[in-house]
Design a protein around this motif. Structure first.
Motif, short mmCIF file in Angstrom:
data_model
loop_
_atom_site.label_atom_id
_atom_site.label_comp_id
_atom_site.label_asym_id
_atom_site.label_seq_id
_atom_site.Cartn_x
_atom_site.Cartn_y
_atom_site.Cartn_z
N CYS A 182 -33.81 5.00 3.84
CA CYS A 182 -34.55 5.69 2.79
C CYS A 182 -34.13 5.19 1.42
N ASP A 183 -34.86 5.61 0.41
CA ASP A 183 -34.54 5.24 -0.97
C ASP A 183 -33.30 5.98 -1.45
N PRO A 184 -32.61 5.44 -2.45
CA PRO A 184 -31.36 6.06 -2.95
C PRO A 184 -31.61 7.20 -3.93
N LYS B 79 -18.90 4.02 10.93
CA LYS B 79 -17.71 4.08 10.08
C LYS B 79 -18.03 4.60 8.68
N MET B 80 -18.95 5.57 8.62
CA MET B 80 -19.31 6.22 7.37
C MET B 80 -18.64 7.60 7.29
N CYS B 81 -18.80 8.25 6.15
CA CYS B 81 -18.06 9.48 5.85
C CYS B 81 -19.02 10.67 5.77
N ARG C 85 -17.65 11.62 -8.70
CA ARG C 85 -18.61 12.05 -7.68
C ARG C 85 -19.91 11.26 -7.80
N ASP C 86 -20.33 10.65 -6.71
CA ASP C 86 -21.58 9.92 -6.67
C ASP C 86 -22.76 10.89 -6.64
N TYR C 87 -23.90 10.45 -7.17
CA TYR C 87 -25.06 11.35 -7.28
C TYR C 87 -25.66 11.71 -5.92
N LEU C 88 -25.40 10.93 -4.89
CA LEU C 88 -25.92 11.24 -3.56
C LEU C 88 -24.96 12.10 -2.73
N ALA C 89 -23.74 12.25 -3.18
CA ALA C 89 -22.75 13.01 -2.41
C ALA C 89 -23.10 14.49 -2.40
N ARG D 282 -21.99 4.69 0.30
CA ARG D 282 -23.35 5.08 -0.06
C ARG D 282 -24.37 4.21 0.66
N GLN D 283 -24.16 2.90 0.62
CA GLN D 283 -25.12 1.98 1.23
C GLN D 283 -25.17 2.17 2.75
N GLY D 284 -24.03 2.44 3.34
CA GLY D 284 -24.00 2.66 4.78
C GLY D 284 -24.83 3.87 5.20
#
Length: 499
Positions: A136-138, A163-165, A102-106, A127-129
């Protein structure tokens, strides 16, 4: 463990819907009280044991076609729950991995219209999309601040365009009004479609395992498709997992879902490696893929093309939202489908009622305790593939097998919800994830050794892993749990010779 025929009603319905022999159903034994196997308002114990049981029953049926002998298949609902959360319980060299897929931004974020969206950012390009859209900042704080400038469904629409999720948060009532829900209505969780003519399959006499001699190309990532391939390997198939060296991986999941497989890598954008896959297809029995809709078809590997290369093939395809409707090309994962189709809302309402809290107009989303849509879809896909293999034995032909997370969600919803007191008062929580592992997990685990592979390029001592053993128990034929590749490029892109 006690069994009852009533617990098999859902399994019987799906078995018969695919024109499989009814007399085989008497050999399936499922837990009589699956509903409290986990603390959820949805019947996850029922869904887990049904999907796993059907995959095991189909394997036993194939073996009976090959040997003339049928055996019983039993599944315990609690074991099935740990099976459909297997990525949480494995160890490597005695340790539970500390890394997460799991990514920290999810996760869940509030939006301008006092609603929510769920972001899936576990792959770097996803994530980048999202960050590109939000500018904004990550950080979670920056993402939250940016999303407060968007309405939930507007952001979902923009993410689809890019085409992002992403999924906007919906209730069941809202989902039912969506055109994609209308397109899915009546779609079963697993579909078999005959796509070509071919002679009946020759079958080997007296195999040791149900799928011995069956070759499977597994072009899947994340959870659902890989769980399907792992299941086929457990029943004796030679499963060759093919991934791209150019795409990001998820090691925390791959170690568990690649158990029993051989692993290789091919870059299909390169002509020689594309040709290598075509050569493998000529001798495969099953082509399993779960990439974005149309992704492999664009490279010449759609079902019709595969049936021409290899008459008698079984082509298995998994998507997020199905083959019809405005979202048929939409990218999605288990958590996103849960959020989009109303499950997070309904689970939150049930949990609030259990705690004696008022049910507000829009409760904060509550996810299911396991990635049930992914795993159940994976087992349904394994069931469908084996049903299709059985049909190649009994009647011949080339077959396509279809499953989607949204159709599985629709089926799960059709089972109904439990009363909150039953769900969260009597339902058993998952074990704690810890080192050393919980004793319940240890009792249901098997030890596997790291495969050296045919490249022989493993550095250092070979590792061992423990993992939840397959929850379906065949009364005569044990599953094949011996090795795990623990890497995505341990083998050459060739088939093992027939024994």
């Amino acid at each position: 463990m006690s069994y009852t025929s009533q617990s098999c009603d859902q399994a019987a319905s799906l078995w018969l819907a695919n024109d499989l022999p009814p007399e085989i159903l008497s050999h399936l034994k499922l837990s009589s009280c699956p509903d409290t196997a986990i603390d959820s308002s949805f019947k996850l114990g029922n869904a887990a044991q049904t999907s796993i049981g059907l995959s095991g029953l189909a394997a036993a049926y194939i073996l009976s076609l090959r040997t003339g002998n049928m055996q019983d298949v039993s599944v315990d609902a609690r074991h099935a729950i740990l099976d459909i959360s297997s990525e949480s319980w494995y160890t490597v060299d005695g340790q539970v991995p500390t890394t997460s897929a799991r990514d920290y931004l999810a996760g869940i974020y509030r939006t301008k219209d006092d609603s929510f969206v769920r972001l899936h950012t576990n792959f770097p390009h996803h994530r980048q999309g999202i960050l590109n859209i939000l500018q904004c900042d990550p950080t979670r704080e920056a993402v939250q601040a940016a999303l407060l400038q968007w309405n939930a469904k507007d952001f979902e629409d923009e993410a689809v365009k890019q085409k992002m999720c992403v999924s906007a948060y919906r209730s069941f009532e809202e989902w039912d009004k969506h055109p994609q829900a209308a397109a899915l209505r009546g779609t079963p969780p697993i579909q078999l479609i005959k796509i070509g003519e071919a002679p009946k399959r020759d079958i080997k006499e007296s195999p040791q395992f149900p799928l011995e001699g069956i070759r499977v190309l597994d072009l899947c990532r994340v959870l659902s498709g890989p769980v399907c391939g792992r299941t086929l390997a457990a029943y004796g198939a030679d499963v060759l997992l093919v991934t791209s060296p150019k795409l990001p991986d998820l090691p925390a999941l791959d170690v568990d879902t690649s158990r029993g497989k051989r692993t290789t890598q091919l870059d299909l954008t390169q002509a020689p490696q594309n040709d290598c896959l075509k050569e493998l297809i000529k001798d495969t029995d099953v082509f399993l893929q779960a990439y974005r809709p149309g992704g492999l078809q664009e490279k010449g590997f759609g079902p019709q093309e595969l049936a021409k290369i290899r008459p008698g093939i079984v082509c298995a395809n998994l998507t997020a939202y199905g083959w019809e409707g405005p979202w048929k090309h939409k990218r999605g994962f288990d958590s996103l489908v849960q959020t989009a189709t109303g499950f997070n809302w309904a689970e939150a309402e049930a949990f609030a009622k259990f705690n004696g809290l008022p049910v507000v107009d829009k409760p904060e989303p509550r996810a299911l305790p396991v990635q049930a849509l992914d795993h159940v879809a994976g087992y349904f896909l394994a069931f469908g593939i084996q049903a299709a293999i059985a049909k190649t034995i009994t009647e011949g032909g080339s077959w396509e097998v279809r499953a989607s997370l949204a159709a599985v969600a629709q089926w799960l919803r059709s089972l109904g919800q439990l009363p909150p007191d039953t769900a969260f008062g009597d339902g058993k929580p998952l074990p704690k994830r810890m080192n050393p592992p919980n004793l319940e997990v240890v009792a249901l685990s098997v030890t596997l050794h790291e495969a050296t592979g045919d490249k022989r390029d493993v550095e250092g001592p070979l590792r061992t892993m423990t993992a939840i053993r397959h929850a379906a128990r065949l009364s005569v034929t044990p599953v094949k749990d011996v090795e795990a590749p623990m890497g995505l490029s341990r083998h050459r892109p060739v088939w093992l010779p027939y024994v």
